[in-house]
Design a protein around this motif. Structure first.
Motif, mmCIF file in Angstrom:
data_model
loop_
_atom_site.group_PDB
_atom_site.id
_atom_site.type_symbol
_atom_site.label_atom_id
_atom_site.label_comp_id
_atom_site.label_asym_id
_atom_site.label_seq_id
_atom_site.Cartn_x
_atom_site.Cartn_y
_atom_site.Cartn_z
ATOM 1 N N TRP A 50 1.126 -1.159 0.613
ATOM 2 C CA TRP A 50 0.154 0.296 0.160
ATOM 3 C C TRP A 50 1.136 1.184 -0.229
ATOM 4 C CZ3 TRP A 50 -4.743 0.399 -0.811
ATOM 5 C CH2 TRP A 50 -6.053 1.689 -0.242
ATOM 6 N N GLY A 51 0.477 2.164 -0.910
ATOM 7 C CA GLY A 51 1.326 3.784 -1.031
ATOM 8 C C GLY A 51 2.423 3.288 -1.840
ATOM 9 N N GLU A 52 2.515 2.789 -2.148
ATOM 10 C CA GLU A 52 4.202 2.521 -2.962
ATOM 11 C C GLU A 52 4.481 2.883 -4.243
ATOM 12 O OE1 GLU A 52 6.445 -1.941 -2.798
ATOM 13 O OE2 GLU A 52 5.651 -1.500 -0.987
ATOM 14 N N ILE A 53 3.342 4.356 -4.745
ATOM 15 C CA ILE A 53 3.367 4.632 -6.380
ATOM 16 C C ILE A 53 3.865 5.266 -6.332
ATOM 17 C CG2 ILE A 53 2.241 6.249 -7.706
ATOM 18 C CD1 ILE A 53 -0.510 4.871 -6.711
ATOM 19 N N VAL A 54 5.003 5.567 -7.487
ATOM 20 C CA VAL A 54 6.697 6.314 -6.955
ATOM 21 C C VAL A 54 5.665 6.986 -8.245
ATOM 22 C CG1 VAL A 54 8.890 6.790 -6.716
ATOM 23 C CG2 VAL A 54 7.859 4.610 -5.920
ATOM 24 N N SER A 55 6.504 8.598 -8.094
ATOM 25 C CA SER A 55 5.731 9.608 -9.369
ATOM 26 C C SER A 55 6.860 9.335 -10.009
ATOM 27 C CB SER A 55 5.532 10.702 -8.676
ATOM 28 O OG SER A 55 5.257 11.919 -9.760
ATOM 29 N N VAL A 181 -8.044 -4.151 4.111
ATOM 30 C CA VAL A 181 -9.271 -4.694 4.252
ATOM 31 C C VAL A 181 -8.718 -3.901 6.062
ATOM 32 C CG1 VAL A 181 -11.699 -4.533 5.597
ATOM 33 C CG2 VAL A 181 -10.328 -6.273 2.670
ATOM 34 N N GLN A 182 -10.169 -2.251 5.960
ATOM 35 C CA GLN A 182 -10.186 -1.510 7.111
ATOM 36 C C GLN A 182 -10.981 -1.564 7.860
ATOM 37 O OE1 GLN A 182 -9.003 2.283 7.612
ATOM 38 N NE2 GLN A 182 -8.101 2.461 9.478
ATOM 39 N N CYS A 183 -11.595 -1.977 9.087
ATOM 40 C CA CYS A 183 -13.394 -2.251 9.674
ATOM 41 C C CYS A 183 -13.448 -0.516 9.084
ATOM 42 C CB CYS A 183 -13.372 -2.773 11.018
ATOM 43 S SG CYS A 183 -14.451 -2.918 11.789
ATOM 44 N N ARG A 184 -14.665 -0.628 9.129
ATOM 45 C CA ARG A 184 -15.165 1.325 9.087
ATOM 46 C C ARG A 184 -15.503 1.108 10.273
ATOM 47 N NH1 ARG A 184 -17.741 1.285 3.675
ATOM 48 N NH2 ARG A 184 -15.547 1.512 2.111
ATOM 49 N N TRP A 185 -15.948 0.518 11.031
ATOM 50 C CA TRP A 185 -16.385 0.628 12.670
ATOM 51 C C TRP A 185 -15.543 0.592 13.332
ATOM 52 C CZ3 TRP A 185 -21.069 2.157 14.724
ATOM 53 C CH2 TRP A 185 -20.955 1.816 15.674
ATOM 54 N N CYS A 186 -14.580 0.163 13.596
ATOM 55 C CA CYS A 186 -13.412 0.137 14.470
ATOM 56 C C CYS A 186 -12.001 1.099 14.287
ATOM 57 C CB CYS A 186 -13.311 -0.889 15.918
ATOM 58 S SG CYS A 186 -12.072 -2.447 14.780
ATOM 59 N N SER A 187 -12.146 0.413 12.901
ATOM 60 C CA SER A 187 -10.675 0.645 11.551
ATOM 61 C C SER A 187 -9.660 -0.527 12.393
ATOM 62 C CB SER A 187 -10.019 1.801 12.396
ATOM 63 O OG SER A 187 -10.712 3.360 11.876
ATOM 64 N N VAL A 189 -6.911 -3.537 10.737
ATOM 65 C CA VAL A 189 -6.879 -2.849 9.347
ATOM 66 C C VAL A 189 -6.542 -4.285 9.311
ATOM 67 C CG1 VAL A 189 -4.661 -2.659 7.975
ATOM 68 C CG2 VAL A 189 -5.941 -1.117 8.955
ATOM 69 N N TYR A 190 -7.406 -5.390 8.423
ATOM 70 C CA TYR A 190 -6.815 -7.009 8.331
ATOM 71 C C TYR A 190 -6.533 -7.420 6.950
ATOM 72 C CZ TYR A 190 -10.647 -8.229 10.994
ATOM 73 O OH TYR A 190 -11.191 -8.302 12.516
ATOM 74 N N ASP A 191 -4.670 -7.294 6.804
ATOM 75 C CA ASP A 191 -4.157 -7.128 5.686
ATOM 76 C C ASP A 191 -2.480 -8.653 6.202
ATOM 77 O OD1 ASP A 191 -2.123 -6.301 7.275
ATOM 78 O OD2 ASP A 191 -1.133 -4.258 6.477
ATOM 79 N N SER A 192 -2.599 -9.096 6.623
ATOM 80 C CA SER A 192 -1.498 -10.663 6.306
ATOM 81 C C SER A 192 -2.835 -11.490 6.753
ATOM 82 C CB SER A 192 -1.061 -10.111 7.735
ATOM 83 O OG SER A 192 -1.732 -10.230 8.788
ATOM 84 N N GLU A 193 -1.421 -12.115 6.655
ATOM 85 C CA GLU A 193 -2.107 -13.889 5.962
ATOM 86 C C GLU A 193 -2.624 -14.309 7.740
ATOM 87 O OE1 GLU A 193 -0.688 -18.446 5.189
ATOM 88 O OE2 GLU A 193 0.707 -16.660 5.090
ATOM 89 N N ARG A 194 -1.949 -14.081 8.558
ATOM 90 C CA ARG A 194 -2.411 -14.461 10.084
ATOM 91 C C ARG A 194 -4.420 -13.415 10.406
ATOM 92 N NH1 ARG A 194 -2.227 -11.877 14.895
ATOM 93 N NH2 ARG A 194 -2.417 -13.209 16.994
#
Length: 208
Positions: A50-55, A181-187, A189-194
Motif C-alpha cells: 500500500w502506498g508504493e506509487i512513486v511519481s 481491508v479496514q473495518c469501518r467501525w473500529c478501524s 486493519v486486515y492485511d496479513s495472512e494471520r
C-alpha cells in the motif's frame, strides 16, 4: 425558497430537490465510499504494498503507467475533503451554535449526510450544489473503476477486540482483488495472512 427542483425544475412543494433526485443523491452518498475504495485499488498496482506509487514527474526514463493527473485529482482523500466540507456547512446551517464536526472518513461523512438528507432537501439552501458536486465525484470515480460500480464481498464480522475485551462484530467487506481491508467501525486493519486466518477462524458457527 424555490418551489421547483434545483436540478430539473419539477414542482416539489417547496423542497430543494424532487423525489427522484433526492433518491439519486441518497444512493450516491451510499455508494461513494465503495467507489473510492475501488479507485484506490485501481491506482495502486496489484501485488505491491500500500502506498508504493512513486511519481516519475520530472524524472528521466520511462513514464509511469499511472496517469499522474488522475492521482492528483481523483482519489479518496480529495473526495473525503469535499464531502466533509459539505457536512461542516450543513451542520453550520442546521445547528449554528455547534462547533464544526471533527475530521472524519469519507464513509462516516457520507453516512451522516444521508441520515440528514430529509432535513437537507427541505431546509438547506445549498442542496442543489451539494447534489451536483456529489454527482461529479461519482462521475470522476467511474472514469477509473468503470460502470457499474463494483460490489463488495461480505467476509464476515470483525473479530478485533478492544481494551475491555469486547469483540467489534461489525460486518467486514472487501472489493474484488482487495488485499488490505479496514473495518469501518473500529478501524482494525486486515492485511496479513494471520489476520485473514483469525477472521475466518473466529466467525460464528452456523447452528445446524
Amino acid at each position: 425558497m424555490s418551489a421547483t427542483c434545483e436540478l430539473c425544475h419539477e414542482e416539489t412543494g417547496g423542497r430543494y430537490l424532487c423525489e427522484r433526485h433526492t433518491v439519486a443523491l441518497a444512493k450516491r452518498l451510499a455508494d461513494l465510499p465503495t467507489l473510492y475504495d475501488e479507485v484506490a485499488e485501481c491506482l495502486v498496482p496489484r501485488g505491491h504494498g500500500w502506498g508504493e506509487i512513486v511519481s516519475t514527474r520530472g524524472a528521466a526514463g520511462p513514464r509511469s503507467p499511472l496517469d499522474e493527473d488522475v492521482l492528483d485529482n481523483v482519489n479518496a482523500a480529495q473526495a473525503a475533503e469535499v464531502v466533509h466540507l459539505w457536512r461542516v456547512d450543513v451542520q453550520r446551517v442546521r445547528w449554528p451554535r455547534h462547533g464544526a464536526p471533527p475530521p472524519a472518513q469519507l464513509a462516516a461523512d457520507c453516512r451522516w449526510l444521508g441520515m440528514e438528507l430529509e432535513w437537507i432537501v427541505a431546509h438547506y439552501p445549498g442542496t442543489g450544489d451539494l447534489a451536483r458536486e456529489v454527482h461529479e465525484l461519482e462521475k470522476q470515480a467511474r472514469t477509473i473503476v468503470g460502470d457499474p460500480a463494483p460490489r463488495p464481498q461480505r467476509l464476515g464480522t470483525c473479530v478485533a477486540v478492544d481494551g475491555e475485551g469486547v469483540v467489534c462484530g461489525a460486518v467486514v467487506t472487501r472489493l474484488p482483488g482487495q488485499t488490505r481491508v479496514q473495518c469501518r467501525w473500529c478501524s482494525y486493519v486486515y492485511d496479513s495472512e494471520r489476520d485473514w486466518l483469525l477472521l475466518q477462524h473466529f466467525q460464528p458457527k452456523e447452528v445446524a
